[in-house]
Design an enzyme around this catalytic site. Structure first.
Site, PDB file in Angstrom:
ATOM      1  N   GLY A  13      -4.793   9.852  14.339  1.00 36.12           N
ATOM      2  CA  GLY A  13      -3.618   9.689  13.465  1.00 36.12           C
ATOM      3  C   GLY A  13      -3.950   9.677  11.990  1.00 36.12           C
ATOM      4  N   HIS A  14      -5.100  10.234  11.614  1.00 35.52           N
ATOM      5  CA  HIS A  14      -5.559  10.165  10.228  1.00 35.52           C
ATOM      6  C   HIS A  14      -4.630  10.949   9.301  1.00 35.52           C
ATOM      7  CE1 HIS A  14      -9.568   9.884   7.776  1.00 35.52           C
ATOM      8  NE2 HIS A  14      -8.585   9.202   7.257  1.00 35.52           N
ATOM      9  N   TYR A  35      -2.062  -0.757  10.805  1.00 33.83           N
ATOM     10  CA  TYR A  35      -2.156  -1.415   9.493  1.00 33.83           C
ATOM     11  C   TYR A  35      -0.958  -1.044   8.621  1.00 33.83           C
ATOM     12  CZ  TYR A  35      -3.391  -1.845   4.535  1.00 33.83           C
ATOM     13  OH  TYR A  35      -3.362  -2.112   3.186  1.00 33.83           O
ATOM     14  N   THR A  45       0.820  -1.214   0.000  1.00 33.16           N
ATOM     15  CA  THR A  45       0.000   0.000   0.000  1.00 33.16           C
ATOM     16  C   THR A  45       0.853   1.263   0.000  1.00 33.16           C
ATOM     17  OG1 THR A  45      -1.533   1.254   1.385  1.00 33.16           O
ATOM     18  CG2 THR A  45      -0.111  -0.278   2.526  1.00 33.16           C
ATOM     19  N   VAL A  48     -18.717  11.200   7.315  1.00 31.87           N
ATOM     20  CA  VAL A  48     -17.447  11.660   6.741  1.00 31.87           C
ATOM     21  C   VAL A  48     -16.554  12.068   7.905  1.00 31.87           C
ATOM     22  CG1 VAL A  48     -16.358  13.413   5.292  1.00 31.87           C
ATOM     23  CG2 VAL A  48     -18.572  12.431   4.622  1.00 31.87           C
ATOM     24  N   GLU A  81       0.168   3.542   1.927  1.00 31.37           N
ATOM     25  CA  GLU A  81       0.100   4.040   3.308  1.00 31.37           C
ATOM     26  C   GLU A  81       1.420   3.846   4.052  1.00 31.37           C
ATOM     27  OE1 GLU A  81      -3.435   3.438   5.571  1.00 31.37           O
ATOM     28  OE2 GLU A  81      -4.652   3.072   3.791  1.00 31.37           O
TER      29      GLU A  81
HETATM   30  N1  LIG Z   1      -8.193  -2.214  -0.864  1.00 26.90           N
HETATM   31  C1  LIG Z   1      -7.319  -1.239  -1.062  1.00 26.90           C
HETATM   32  O1  LIG Z   1      -7.685  -0.102  -1.378  1.00 26.90           O
HETATM   33  C2  LIG Z   1      -5.835  -1.513  -0.935  1.00 26.90           C
HETATM   34  C3  LIG Z   1      -4.949  -0.453  -1.156  1.00 26.90           C
HETATM   35  C4  LIG Z   1      -3.581  -0.702  -1.068  1.00 26.90           C
HETATM   36  C5  LIG Z   1      -3.117  -1.974  -0.795  1.00 26.90           C
HETATM   37  N2  LIG Z   1      -3.998  -2.978  -0.567  1.00 26.90           N
HETATM   38  C6  LIG Z   1      -3.455  -4.323  -0.269  1.00 26.90           C
HETATM   39  O2  LIG Z   1      -3.970  -5.216  -1.246  1.00 26.90           O
HETATM   40  C7  LIG Z   1      -4.169  -6.498  -0.658  1.00 26.90           C
HETATM   41  C8  LIG Z   1      -5.609  -6.934  -0.903  1.00 26.90           C
HETATM   42  O3  LIG Z   1      -6.467  -5.961  -0.330  1.00 26.90           O
HETATM   43  P1  LIG Z   1      -8.061  -6.178  -0.286  1.00 26.90           P
HETATM   44  O4  LIG Z   1      -8.676  -4.860  -0.126  1.00 26.90           O
HETATM   45  O5  LIG Z   1      -8.450  -7.064  -1.392  1.00 26.90           O
HETATM   46  O6  LIG Z   1      -8.176  -6.981   1.099  1.00 26.90           O
HETATM   47  P2  LIG Z   1      -9.466  -7.653   1.722  1.00 26.90           P
HETATM   48  O7  LIG Z   1      -9.470  -7.278   3.169  1.00 26.90           O
HETATM   49  O8  LIG Z   1     -10.672  -7.373   0.911  1.00 26.90           O
HETATM   50  O9  LIG Z   1      -9.181  -9.233   1.582  1.00 26.90           O
HETATM   51  C9  LIG Z   1      -8.170  -9.863   2.300  1.00 26.90           C
HETATM   52  C10 LIG Z   1      -8.176 -11.347   1.961  1.00 26.90           C
HETATM   53  O10 LIG Z   1      -7.092 -11.977   2.680  1.00 26.90           O
HETATM   54  C11 LIG Z   1      -7.604 -13.113   3.367  1.00 26.90           C
HETATM   55  N3  LIG Z   1      -6.795 -13.331   4.579  1.00 26.90           N
HETATM   56  C12 LIG Z   1      -6.721 -12.513   5.669  1.00 26.90           C
HETATM   57  N4  LIG Z   1      -5.894 -13.063   6.588  1.00 26.90           N
HETATM   58  C13 LIG Z   1      -5.431 -14.229   6.055  1.00 26.90           C
HETATM   59  C14 LIG Z   1      -4.535 -15.228   6.510  1.00 26.90           C
HETATM   60  N5  LIG Z   1      -3.937 -15.158   7.726  1.00 26.90           N
HETATM   61  N6  LIG Z   1      -4.288 -16.285   5.711  1.00 26.90           N
HETATM   62  C15 LIG Z   1      -4.888 -16.391   4.487  1.00 26.90           C
HETATM   63  N7  LIG Z   1      -5.748 -15.478   4.012  1.00 26.90           N
HETATM   64  C16 LIG Z   1      -6.013 -14.401   4.779  1.00 26.90           C
HETATM   65  C17 LIG Z   1      -9.042 -12.767   3.682  1.00 26.90           C
HETATM   66  O11 LIG Z   1      -9.804 -13.918   3.973  1.00 26.90           O
HETATM   67  C18 LIG Z   1      -9.457 -12.068   2.387  1.00 26.90           C
HETATM   68  O12 LIG Z   1      -9.820 -13.029   1.404  1.00 26.90           O
HETATM   69  C19 LIG Z   1      -3.815  -6.368   0.819  1.00 26.90           C
HETATM   70  O13 LIG Z   1      -2.512  -6.854   0.995  1.00 26.90           O
HETATM   71  C20 LIG Z   1      -3.863  -4.871   1.080  1.00 26.90           C
HETATM   72  O14 LIG Z   1      -2.954  -4.511   2.097  1.00 26.90           O
HETATM   73  C21 LIG Z   1      -5.344  -2.789  -0.619  1.00 26.90           C
END
Ligand SMILES: NC(=O)c1ccc[n+]([C@@H]2O[C@H](COP(=O)([O-])OP(=O)(O)OC[C@H]3O[C@@H](n4cnc5c(N)ncnc54)[C@H](O)[C@@H]3O)[C@@H](O)[C@H]2O)c1
Length: 380
Positions: free
Chosen positions: A320-321, A184, A158, A240, A160
């Site tokens: 911390g936003h 996170y 991310t 919001v 972030e």
């Molecule tokens: N959604 C966003 O806007 C965003 C932005 C930047 C980065 N990311 C990164 O992209 C990736 C996917 O994000 P997302 O929004 O699809 O996440 P999500 O929260 O929608 O899905 C997470 C998935 O991981 C699985 N999971 C969680 N813990 C687990 C474990 N211990 N073992 C196996 N599976 C596990 C969950 O069951 C789920 O299927 C993440 O790594 C997140 O950090 C997301």
């Protein structure tokens, strides 16, 4: 075998081979494939390419197997119900499925939940990633050439990790220093460092991508855009945080999936790629845009409502936003020829239209019925 692929995401170099492995059809091990981005990736791999997928998932609350309904009967899809921190189970998956590419998306991903309870974030994002790296390293070291040279592990992270960006500062490049604010973000920063250390120390062929806020179909309604759409449709307040002036760079999920596939296809081993949508918007702008689309597209309004804008309500800000994130995705464009296909306006319209057209998907999330599919899957 010719592959059906969309722009820049088809591993076209393998298009003339039937063979498994480099130059041919690939087996992708996707962690977190029932999540928001993971399910978009699995759908893309199975619907737009001929590759196979082994999907590893713990099926947390964020997982929704309904999002994979269109592809889960494919003979090229296999599912493994596993916690990525379970080393023995992960070793067994690698040994049985022999992946060519690992795409690591499994994570705890919601900032507010990390503030309320960071332990799970450390478990999955840090310990889970370290476990995956060790299992992948041992597997990769045992591969024979040319599969060993072709193996790739992409860690999806991310923006972030870079922390707060001043309003007048240039967007994050790949060399921006890490300064995570939330539990996170800190857990994802830790996992990024682990991934890079496994490359530097052991030579594991990794790539890292850091992307901005994703939006699109099948997103769990705790995240801003689906939360606003569904609250509005139910005539509920649209909360919001603070003054709503927090700026995020919005990336349409299918653009992100195309970018991830370009990175594993053509990215430099050991490199990091920032992926963004070139769409900086304040949270308030996003919520207003959702309301305007709903005003245009929804005829039946909840009681007494002239416009969905009336539901916008300010609530106490998150501790911390961060005020601003913005991603410089120049490396993606210059090295890999990727640019987003959707503007924020076109992507948001598609997203709102998807939620309006798929009430069966979100109703099962809101009433908890989607967990029934999970329970049945676990029991089978
Ligand atoms: N959604 C966003 O806007 C965003 C932005 C930047 C980065 N990311 C990164 O992209 C990736 C996917 O994000 P997302 O929004 O699809 O996440 P999500 O929260 O929608 O899905 C997470 C998935 O991981 C699985 N999971 C969680 N813990 C687990 C474990 N211990 N073992 C196996 N599976 C596990 C969950 O069951 C789920 O299927 C993440 O790594 C997140 O950090 C997301």
């Amino acid at each position: 075998m010719p592959q059906r692929s969309s722009q820049g995401s088809g591993f076209e170099s393998g298009a003339d081979s039937d063979g498994h492995g480099p130059g041919g059809l690939m087996k992708f091990l996707v962690t977190g494939g029932a999540g928001f981005i993971g399910s978009a990736l699995v759908r893309h791999l199975l619907m737009a390419t001929e590759h196979s997928v082994v999907h590893v998932d713990k099926l947390t609350y964020a997982a929704n197997l309904d999002s994979l309904a269109a592809v889960s009967a494919s003979p090229r899809y296999a599912f493994e119900w596993i916690d990525i921190a379970d080393r023995a189970a992960m070793e067994s998956v690698f040994s049985r499925h022999q992946p060519d590419v690992v795409m690591h998306l499994a994570a705890e991903s919601h900032v507010d939940r990390s503030i309320a309870g960071p332990d799970l974030f450390i478990h999955t994002n840090v310990v889970g990633t370290a476990t995956l790296l060790e299992v992948a390293r041992q597997y990769w070291q045992g591969l024979q050439p040319p599969r060993r040279e072709a193996f790739r592990l992409l860690h999806v992270s991310t923006d972030e990790v870079y922390g707060d960006l001043e309003l007048d500062a240039a967007p994050f490049t790949e060399s921006h220093p890490y300064k995570p604010s939330s539990p996170y973000a800190a857990s994802k920063a830790s996992s990024d460092h682990l991934v890079r250390a496994w490359h530097r120390t052991y030579g594991l062929p990794v790539l890292v991508s850091n992307c901005s806020n994703n939006y699109g179909p099948c997103q769990f309604p705790e995240k801003l855009i689906p939360l606003m759409i569904l609250n509005a449709l139910h005539g509920r307040a649209l909360p919001v945080y603070g003054d709503g002036q927090q700026i995020r760079d919005w990336l349409y999920v299918e653009d992100h999936v195309r970018a991830l596939l370009r990175v594993v296809e053509a990215g430099r081993v050991g490199a990091t790629y920032n992926i963004g949508g070139h769409n900086e918007r304040t949270n308030l702008e996003v919520v207003r845009a959702v309301c305007s689309l709903l005003d245009e597209l929804v005829c039946e309004r909840p009681d007494q409502l002239q416009s969905f804008h009336e539901l916008i309500t300010s609530v106490t800000d998150r501790p911390g936003h961060d005020r601003r994130y913005a991603v410089d995705a120049k490396r993606m464009a210059e090295e890999l020829g990727w640019t987003p296909q959707e503007t924020f306006e076109s992507g948001l319209r598609r997203t709102v239209q998807w939620y309006l057209a798929n009430p069966h998907w979100w109703r099962r999330v809101l009433d908890g019925a989607y967990r029934q599919t999970t329970a049945e899957r676990i029991a089978s």
